[in-house]
Design an enzyme around this catalytic site. Structure first.
Site, short mmCIF file in Angstrom:
data_model
loop_
_atom_site.label_atom_id
_atom_site.label_comp_id
_atom_site.label_asym_id
_atom_site.label_seq_id
_atom_site.Cartn_x
_atom_site.Cartn_y
_atom_site.Cartn_z
N GLY A 30 -30.29 31.12 -14.99
CA GLY A 30 -29.82 32.31 -15.71
C GLY A 30 -30.55 33.56 -15.25
N LYS B 193 -35.94 21.01 -5.49
CA LYS B 193 -37.07 21.48 -6.31
C LYS B 193 -38.21 20.46 -6.28
CE LYS B 193 -33.72 23.92 -9.16
NZ LYS B 193 -32.82 23.80 -10.31
N GLU C 99 -20.89 24.62 -12.19
CA GLU C 99 -20.17 25.32 -11.11
C GLU C 99 -18.79 24.69 -10.92
OE1 GLU C 99 -21.56 27.76 -9.29
OE2 GLU C 99 -23.63 27.60 -9.97
N VAL D 233 -38.17 27.10 -8.44
CA VAL D 233 -38.32 25.80 -9.11
C VAL D 233 -38.27 26.01 -10.63
CG1 VAL D 233 -39.75 23.75 -9.40
CG2 VAL D 233 -39.81 25.00 -7.24
N GLY E 174 -36.37 27.75 -12.66
CA GLY E 174 -36.03 29.07 -13.21
C GLY E 174 -37.18 29.81 -13.83
N VAL F 157 -28.74 36.89 -10.42
CA VAL F 157 -30.20 37.03 -10.45
C VAL F 157 -30.63 38.40 -9.93
CG1 VAL F 157 -32.40 36.09 -9.65
CG2 VAL F 157 -30.54 34.54 -10.25
N GLU G 152 -41.84 31.48 -7.17
CA GLU G 152 -41.86 30.97 -8.54
C GLU G 152 -40.45 30.68 -9.06
OE1 GLU G 152 -43.07 29.21 -11.18
OE2 GLU G 152 -44.85 30.41 -10.88
N ILE H 86 -39.58 28.79 -15.81
CA ILE H 86 -40.82 28.05 -16.10
C ILE H 86 -41.87 28.37 -15.03
CG2 ILE H 86 -41.87 25.77 -16.36
CD1 ILE H 86 -39.17 24.69 -17.22
N1 HSE Z 1 -27.69 24.98 -10.89
C1 HSE Z 1 -29.03 24.82 -11.34
C2 HSE Z 1 -29.04 24.14 -12.70
C3 HSE Z 1 -29.81 26.10 -11.46
O1 HSE Z 1 -27.99 23.74 -13.22
O2 HSE Z 1 -30.11 23.96 -13.24
C4 HSE Z 1 -30.18 26.63 -10.12
O3 HSE Z 1 -30.96 25.73 -9.41
#
Ligand code: HSE
Length: 442
Positions: free
Chosen positions: A304, A207, A192, A134, A136, A15, A131, A138
């Site tokens: 992303g 979130k 992950e 929560v 990404g 990021v 922002e 959006i």
């Molecule tokens: N790991 C999260 C996801 C993104 O898979 O949406 C970061 O919060």
């Protein structure tokens, strides 16, 4: 034109690098929209030498991100390290304490410390923008804080984790099992190496705790979120849910009841025709319901480099324009304490999967246990074929076999379904612990 807005970026992972790229690529657009240049002056990360594909030699380097927070020549600390405590929180507190604005993508830190950090930002009259924390890319935080501000919310819910939605969508479309799809997702880099945080529902819960505060004007209370992950959802559940007109999604739901606010994260049957059921793959979506606006839904990429950087920059643009809002939508002194509605008081429909001994009286005994709790059954599915809900004693065949049976209930109390399932298990007519998935009719 005003003085440039100077940023210090703490954390140069995916990021952080994305933010550097956006600021470089869209510098002219930002300059026009902010009425001033937006420039990076300082950076801090674990390794200075790592090749990130971007040149960081022009920025002042800090080994210690907290020192960057208070000592660097910056207006805004952009915290992209992650983790609820440790260096991220130290850097944020140092920057706020020194009267610098903070922009962060750190959902875990806000879930645990959101109210205290919002208070600190207010005391110093600086912004705490999140922002990117929560969903990404959006813009749900700004939507809730600004566009939704005239409404009283009664419900906010969403698909807040792309990894889980990718896994559930792949299980549905490809008919594969959870473990197989998770392994493939890890190989493709969607999940992950340690996916516990995602598949266990905790990332969604972080979130949700933030969204609950924004929607209901309460203090952030992550500790009160009820959390179940997707580990136990089977491809058979997804298939049978599909036959009954539902899809299974991991939802975070906050809902105001007479006894308090429910905050819950769990796999959920949602009507296949609903908008949220159409949100597939790694996408996220949030639905907010207000008394005047009705229902709104925002959908987009929840993770992303690009989408998350886009949200980080949205907060930076606000600061550059001089727009400083109370972080949680109202002064922290006006936030009401969170009052928890207990899960046992939750009311809704349930999908119940049982592995039943195929012997005389077994189905009747199960129906009896449901009836004792005044649970009304909507349908019963046995190995994918629907049968009558009126079962005669003696239903079944050989005493050697088991049958996979799914019951769908009408709305009932969570306490009632739990008590009924405990009794069914104690009766010994089933060979595995019962599994239940909540239904959200939306
Ligand atoms: N790991 C999260 C996801 C993104 O898979 O949406 C970061 O919060």
């Amino acid at each position: 034109m005003s003085e440039p807005l100077k940023l210090g970026i703490a954390g140069l992972g995916t990021v952080g690098t994305g933010v550097l790229e956006l600021i470089t690529a869209n510098a002219e657009i930002l300059r026009k929209r902010c009425g001033r240049d937006v420039v990076v002056t300082a950076v801090s990360a674990r390794s200075r030498a790592r090749d990130r594909g971007v040149d960081i030699s022009q920025y002042e380097w800090f080994d210690d991100c907290a020192a960057m927070g208070w000592a660097a020549d910056i207006d805004v600390l952009v915290e992209l390290i992650g983790g609820e405590d440790g260096p991220a929180k130290a850097a944020v507190e140092a920057a706020l304490g020194a009267g610098r604005h903070v922009v962060t993508a750190n959902k875990a830190m806000l879930a645990y410390h959101g109210t205290a950090l919002a208070r600190l930002a207010e005391e110093k009259d600086v912004a705490l923008g999140f922002e990117a924390a929560v969903a990404g890319g959006i813009p749900i935080v700004k939507t809730m804080r600004e566009s939704f501000a005239g409404n009283r919310a009664d419900k906010i819910f969403g698909i807040l984790n792309g990894t889980c939605n990718y896994i559930l969508t792949s299980m549905q479309k490809e008919g594969r099992g959870f473990a197989e799809v998770l392994k493939a997702a890890q190989e493709l880099g969607y999940a992950e190496a340690d996916p516990t945080f995602d598949i266990g529902g905790f990332d969604t819960a972080h979130k949700l705790a933030i969204l609950t505060s924004l929607a209901f004007g309460t203090e952030v209370d992550f500790g009160s979120v009820y959390v179940e992950g997707i580990e136990n959802v089977t491809s058979q559940d997804i298939q049978i849910a599909g036959e009954l007109g539902y899809r299974i999604k991991l939802l975070g739901v906050a809902f105001e009841t007479d006894s308090g606010i429910e905050q819950r994260v769990h796999p959920t049957l949602v009507p296949a025709q609903s908008s949220i059921a159409q949100v597939d793959g790694a996408f996220n979506a949030v639905v907010a319901r207000g008394d005047f606006v009705g229902s709104i839904m925002l959908e987009g990429q929840g993770a992303g480099a690009g989408p998350t950087a886009s949200s980080v920059i949205a907060d930076i643009v606000d600061i550059a324009r001089g727009n400083v809002f109370p972080a949680l939508g109202q002064p922290s002194s006006e936030l009401r304490p969170y009052k928890r509605a207990r899960m046992r008081a939750h009311q809704g429909g349930y999908y119940v999967a049982l592995e039943v001994q195929d012997r005389p009286g077994a189905f009747a005994a199960i129906a009896q246990r449901m009836a004792e709790q005044k649970i009304s059954l909507k349908s019963i599915v046995q190995r994918g074929s629907e049968i009558d809900v009126d079962i005669e004693p003696g239903e079944g065949g050989s005493t050697q076999e088991t049958r996979a049976v799914v019951l769908i209930t009408h709305d009932t109390l969570e306490k009632s379904i739990r008590d009924a399932l405990a009794n069914i298990e104690a009766d010994g007519d089933i060979t595995q612990a019962p599994r239940m998935i909540r239904i959200e009719e939306l």
